[in-house]
Enzyme design. Sequence first.
Site, short mmCIF file in Angstrom:
data_model
loop_
_atom_site.label_atom_id
_atom_site.label_comp_id
_atom_site.label_asym_id
_atom_site.label_seq_id
_atom_site.Cartn_x
_atom_site.Cartn_y
_atom_site.Cartn_z
N SER A 91 57.23 52.87 33.91
CA SER A 91 56.37 53.80 34.64
C SER A 91 55.35 53.10 35.53
CB SER A 91 55.64 54.73 33.65
OG SER A 91 54.98 53.99 32.65
N ASP A 146 44.58 57.77 28.78
CA ASP A 146 45.59 56.90 29.36
C ASP A 146 44.87 55.72 29.99
OD1 ASP A 146 47.60 55.57 30.64
OD2 ASP A 146 48.25 57.25 31.89
N HIS A 172 48.17 53.28 32.63
CA HIS A 172 48.57 53.53 34.02
C HIS A 172 47.33 53.52 34.92
CE1 HIS A 172 51.80 55.37 31.51
NE2 HIS A 172 52.55 54.69 32.36
#
Length: 375
Positions: A131, A352, A355
Amino acid sequence: MFHLIKPLFLKSLFLLLTILATKHQPITSHNSFYQIIPKNLTNFPSNFSEFSTIKSKCNIFKGKWVFDSSYPLYDSSTCPFIANEFNCQSRPNKFYQKFRWQPFGCNLPRFNGLYFLRKWRGKKIMFIGDSLSMNQWESLACMIHSWVPNSKTSFFREGVLTSLTFEEFGVTLMLYRTPYLVDLVNEKYGRVLKVDSIRNGNAWKGMDMLVFNSWHWWTHTGRAQPWDYIEEGNKIYKDMNRMIAYYKGLTTWARWINSNVNSAKTKVFFLGISPSHYMGTDWNEPTKSCSAETEPFSGTRYPGGTPTAWVVVEKVLRRIKKPVYWLDITTLSEYRKDAHPSVYSGLHKGKDCSHWCLPGLPDTWNLLLYSALFQ
């Protein structure tokens, strides 16, 4: 960077990797950090020894983050390619968007999307990995789109492959999702991670540029781990030291590059280790994480040190035969404890801190890519 890794641990790791490496035919005997590039490979310096000389004058990966009121490079609300998980529009503080990477000895070129499209007319560019590759792919798509917002595009997604074409220029940006690079397959006895097999690589052939990334998924355990066994040759393992498994997987990838890439046609990049910021101890604030962080780390030496995975990448790239440009983004990304989606991700529950928001840090990764191509 090695001075930040515990000496005894580093020595032990290199000894272990050396022992493993003796089981295989040595890939190369070059002692130089960057590998020699054939002189017919355009856009790169004529060889990596030459590039090392350039880097000794200005290492574009060493510098500091400076405030720049002209940033960000694009408006997330006008880019149609940002996934919800990277879209931080609900984040109240946008100050993190205003920082530009400034190397100590030179300036990075200003990104020009129209120039990029014209120079890469008719070419295919593929990002391959997890990702974070998606993070970087979406960033480049937005950076280019901001220069040609009315240009016709076509979008395609099927399975692990996503494709975006700027039709006027014939430039195609592709994303191939494969978090380990090596094969993950379903067998009768379970899900198997094959650290010595890359059958997926057939889909990567014929590209004009390949940008690889792999690391984060190698650390996953428990329910987040998508495999039941690791296979190497005829041996099946219930588990394996993850650093050793990562080394074996990257070594298999290096062999694939050596056997399948025509360096006269295809440029190859490897995106370095992207850090996470779940533990404030890494920047000497043990009660914190990436949540509510609004500014980069301001020191010149990151307290958390160099990730051990960085050492593995360095060893594999030092031994590879074909030219691979290492986008060594680890340290500059470590400073960006403020640039994660945190609780403002539109997909992940909770925090998160792995990312990156867009616009944001991956735009700098692509500026470094752009610099390697054109400066």
